[in-house]
Design a protein around this motif. Structure first.
Motif, short mmCIF file in Angstrom:
data_model
loop_
_atom_site.label_atom_id
_atom_site.label_comp_id
_atom_site.label_asym_id
_atom_site.label_seq_id
_atom_site.Cartn_x
_atom_site.Cartn_y
_atom_site.Cartn_z
N LEU A 1 -3.13 -14.86 -35.76
CA LEU A 1 -1.92 -15.05 -34.69
C LEU A 1 -1.17 -13.49 -34.56
CD1 LEU A 1 -0.93 -18.44 -35.83
CD2 LEU A 1 -2.36 -18.02 -33.76
N SER A 2 -0.67 -12.89 -35.69
CA SER A 2 -0.19 -11.61 -35.67
C SER A 2 -0.92 -10.76 -34.78
CB SER A 2 -0.01 -11.06 -36.84
OG SER A 2 0.93 -12.15 -37.80
N PHE A 3 -2.10 -10.76 -35.01
CA PHE A 3 -3.19 -9.65 -34.34
C PHE A 3 -3.09 -9.98 -32.69
CE2 PHE A 3 -7.05 -8.41 -32.07
CZ PHE A 3 -7.06 -7.05 -32.49
N LEU A 4 -3.17 -11.35 -32.42
CA LEU A 4 -3.25 -11.98 -30.92
C LEU A 4 -1.99 -11.39 -30.26
CD1 LEU A 4 -5.03 -15.14 -31.27
CD2 LEU A 4 -5.85 -13.26 -30.61
N ALA A 5 -0.82 -11.80 -31.13
CA ALA A 5 0.53 -11.35 -30.52
C ALA A 5 0.48 -9.82 -30.38
CB ALA A 5 1.70 -12.05 -31.41
N LEU A 6 0.47 -9.32 -31.28
CA LEU A 6 0.57 -7.67 -30.90
C LEU A 6 -0.18 -7.22 -30.08
CD1 LEU A 6 0.99 -6.82 -34.83
CD2 LEU A 6 2.68 -6.98 -33.23
N ASN A 7 -1.59 -7.41 -29.90
CA ASN A 7 -2.38 -7.11 -29.20
C ASN A 7 -1.90 -7.17 -27.46
OD1 ASN A 7 -4.88 -5.81 -28.56
ND2 ASN A 7 -5.81 -7.80 -27.86
N ASN A 8 -1.16 -8.30 -27.37
CA ASN A 8 -0.62 -8.68 -25.96
C ASN A 8 0.95 -8.21 -25.85
OD1 ASN A 8 -1.07 -10.50 -23.74
ND2 ASN A 8 0.62 -11.51 -24.27
N LEU A 9 1.21 -7.08 -26.79
CA LEU A 9 2.55 -6.58 -26.40
C LEU A 9 3.61 -7.18 -26.84
CD1 LEU A 9 1.90 -4.49 -23.48
CD2 LEU A 9 1.53 -3.87 -25.75
N ASP A 10 3.38 -8.38 -27.84
CA ASP A 10 4.52 -9.40 -28.15
C ASP A 10 5.09 -8.74 -29.45
OD1 ASP A 10 4.29 -11.18 -25.99
OD2 ASP A 10 2.69 -12.40 -27.07
N ARG A 11 6.14 -9.35 -29.88
CA ARG A 11 6.91 -8.79 -31.07
C ARG A 11 6.73 -9.97 -32.06
NH1 ARG A 11 10.49 -5.22 -32.61
NH2 ARG A 11 10.34 -4.32 -30.40
N VAL A 12 6.47 -9.57 -33.23
CA VAL A 12 5.98 -10.59 -34.17
C VAL A 12 6.97 -10.42 -35.59
CG1 VAL A 12 4.22 -11.25 -36.00
CG2 VAL A 12 3.49 -10.44 -33.77
N CYS A 13 7.22 -11.69 -36.13
CA CYS A 13 8.03 -11.70 -37.40
C CYS A 13 7.36 -12.71 -38.28
CB CYS A 13 9.69 -11.94 -37.08
SG CYS A 13 10.47 -11.81 -38.70
N ILE A 14 7.08 -12.49 -39.51
CA ILE A 14 6.50 -13.54 -40.37
C ILE A 14 7.46 -13.86 -41.36
CG2 ILE A 14 4.71 -13.69 -42.11
CD1 ILE A 14 2.89 -11.65 -40.69
N ASN A 15 7.56 -15.27 -41.69
CA ASN A 15 8.61 -15.64 -42.11
C ASN A 15 7.95 -16.77 -43.43
OD1 ASN A 15 11.24 -15.41 -40.24
ND2 ASN A 15 9.26 -16.09 -39.08
N GLN A 16 8.41 -16.34 -44.74
CA GLN A 16 7.80 -16.93 -45.67
C GLN A 16 8.93 -18.07 -46.04
OE1 GLN A 16 7.51 -13.87 -48.49
NE2 GLN A 16 5.43 -13.40 -47.79
N ILE A 17 8.58 -19.52 -46.03
CA ILE A 17 9.42 -20.48 -46.50
C ILE A 17 9.21 -20.88 -47.97
CG2 ILE A 17 9.90 -22.86 -45.99
CD1 ILE A 17 8.83 -22.68 -43.59
N LYS A 18 10.15 -20.47 -48.78
CA LYS A 18 10.09 -20.49 -50.16
C LYS A 18 11.31 -21.11 -50.85
CE LYS A 18 8.35 -16.64 -52.25
NZ LYS A 18 7.12 -17.18 -52.58
#
Length: 292
Positions: A111-128
């Motif tokens: 999903l990160s790759f798809l977003a970045l490949n489409n010029l979107d901005r990505v943030c991954i959030n770990q719920i701990k």
């Protein structure tokens, strides 16, 4: 992610796929999403009368010939989507064969790759537990391996408060929020999802369960131990007990489905033994999460 799922051949399959944004972006930097703002991309939107300081190159001379007044062309500006990926990092996600956490990490990477490949901005959030551990917000295809580095350092332990962690996310713009979890959270996740919707998010739930949870194959006397709390219980597993378990599992899944449908949230249930290609090209495509 040790099975080289992100080799060049697999990434080629993803090149012509994009996350399907069902909301219109009105903030953010230039990107690949349609915006309500007027800009200078290639898609025509409207006319307005010329004002001092406007770019002469945008004057429509055909309109001038007809009306003897200067008009400039307006275009639909394209904006980036802010894509937040939330990963449940509780100990229960470290269960199963294959483990649920491996599916969560692989999906997050795709999903990160798809977003970045489409010029979107990505943030991954770990719920701990009660903590939300956030990666840097990145954009551009060359930032994909930075996302992978963050994912590879993810650890799964303890319990998770999904509601509390989601509410800790400071969201300032419309975007897409994807939650990957088994949703075994004592306080549920309904309030957190309502918060995301209030923040104008397109919410996608990916519910990961293991084969052992979907179709348990245990019989006789066993001791079951909660991997998060450590609480144990001795049970005698009979066909009647298994039927009762199946009934409650279906009720658990259907309650999440019903809640999602009521609020317009996309819900997808997968097994950790599903191949990542099947999840992407079948389940996500059928749910309208991606488009070709």
């Amino acid at each position: 992610m040790e099975d080289k799922i992100f080799d060049s051949e697999f990434l080629k399959k993803l090149d012509n796929i994009a996350l399907n944004a069902k909301i219109t972006m009105n903030e953010g930097a230039a990107g690949g999403r349609k915006s309500k703002a007027k800009g200078s991309s290639v898609e025509f939107s409207d006319f307005r009368e010329y004002s001092i300081g406007d770019d002469f190159r945008r004057i429509d001379w055909n309109a001038y010939g007809r009306f003897e007044r200067l008009f400039v062309k307006l275009f639909m500006e394209e904006r980036e989507a802010i894509v937040n990926i939330f990963i449940d990092c509780s100990k229960s996600m470290d269960f199963g064969s294959p483990k649920k956490c491996l599916t969560a990490l692989k999906l997050s990477g795709v999903l990160s790759f798809l977003a970045l490949n489409n010029l979107d901005r990505v943030c991954i959030n770990q719920i701990k537990g009660t903590v939300l551990n956030q990666s840097n917000s990145v954009t551009g295809k060359n930032m994909f391996y930075r996302c992978l580095d963050f994912l590879q350092k993810t650890e799964f332990s303890g319990e998770t408060n999904i509601n509390g962690c989601l509410k800790r996310k400071d969201i300032k713009a419309r975007g897409i929020s994807i939650i990957i979890s088994d949703f075994f959270s004592k306080d549920g996740m309904e309030e957190g999802i309502k918060y995301l919707l209030y923040k104008n998010q397109q919410v996608i739930l990916i519910h990961v369960l293991s084969p052992e949870e979907l179709k348990p194959e245990i019989y006789g006397q066993v001791r079951l131990v909660d991997s998060e709390s450590g609480e144990g219980r001795n049970l005698t597993i009979t066909p009647t007990i298994l039927k009762h378990y199946e009934k409650n599992l279906n009720l658990f899944i259907n309650n999440i489905k019903s809640f999602s449908n009521k609020l317009g949230v996309t819900y997808i249930q997968v097994s950790s033994e599903d191949k990542i290609e099947k999840i992407i090209f079948d389940y996500l495509a059928q749910a309208g999460v991606i488009n070709y």
